[in-house]
Enzyme design. Sequence first.
Site, short mmCIF file in Angstrom:
data_model
loop_
_atom_site.label_atom_id
_atom_site.label_comp_id
_atom_site.label_asym_id
_atom_site.label_seq_id
_atom_site.Cartn_x
_atom_site.Cartn_y
_atom_site.Cartn_z
N CYS A 1 -16.14 -15.93 28.18
CA CYS A 1 -15.64 -14.84 27.20
C CYS A 1 -14.69 -15.64 26.12
O CYS A 1 -14.58 -15.12 24.94
CB CYS A 1 -14.51 -13.89 27.69
N CYS B 1 -3.79 -14.06 22.24
CA CYS B 1 -3.52 -15.09 23.08
C CYS B 1 -2.01 -14.80 23.75
O CYS B 1 -1.81 -15.10 24.86
CB CYS B 1 -3.14 -16.27 22.28
#
Length: 305
Positions: A35, A106
Amino acid sequence: MWNYTDKVKEHFFNPKNAGALDEANAVGEVGSITCGDALKLMMKVNPVSQVIEDAKFQTFGCGSAIASSSALTEMIIGKTVDEALAVTNRDIAEYLGGLPPEKMHCSVMGAEALRAAIANFKGEEWVDDHEEGELVCKCFGIDAAMIERAVTVNSLTTLEEVTHYTKAGGSCQTCHEKIEEVLEAVLAKTGALAPPKPHAPGTVGLDAIKPLAPKAEAAPAKLTNVQRMQKIMFAIEELRPQIQRDGGDVELVDIDGKDIYVRLTGACSGCSQSAGTMMGVQAKLVEALGEFVRVKPASLLPVGA
């Protein structure tokens, strides 16, 4: 280019606590290399005091993923596991002085890895690979629970924000309707269905996160359709050599407003990492255009288009 803080650059160029931790008794792994982002968080927890005595990470991802992981380890060392459990992705982003909206996922990945590691330490089950029916975004393996946490913690109100914070819906876009259903359910529960106030220029993510200093230069004039098309074509041409080295290729098929249709060929056609490649193309175009766009496979072009 995205505007990164000095703290982000510091943790990217000189990451703290990177590497393996042989004495770890708490391990959390989230994401996948397929991914495009993966993080393994390892912690050494004192079994009596439950204080996190050491923490290290290994990550596969962009500079923001490295910086977020590095910052997370610095934040949790010295805390008890219960204190660490209160750390959110907003705290990680704030510690770094802010992250570009497109990179907030993130910090979310870091918070998820922390939850997984603490569950591992406590002997609780943490499942990152969910059953078929529970997945919302199959391209990136994002389930409804993760979207609900991101929306709740970060006060998200739009599909675009959910994509920035979780990557859900950032590839083939077939899950957009389901994401919006989850988003609406959370907003209805919290009473936040009213239209959100626009962020002030220069803010990052949420108003609660410290804004980055606006760039000195004046905002660029809006691109004409021809200029926009040229930028898209140029950005894709820049990407092609990199993709061709892996035996694949990408070509522009059509542009429909925010939707940009491309075709992956060669080794990229049907490859298990094609979703990651599409996300990489989208990130490149978002950076080149300075606006959010959706990159879709040519197979999703409306009939007759």
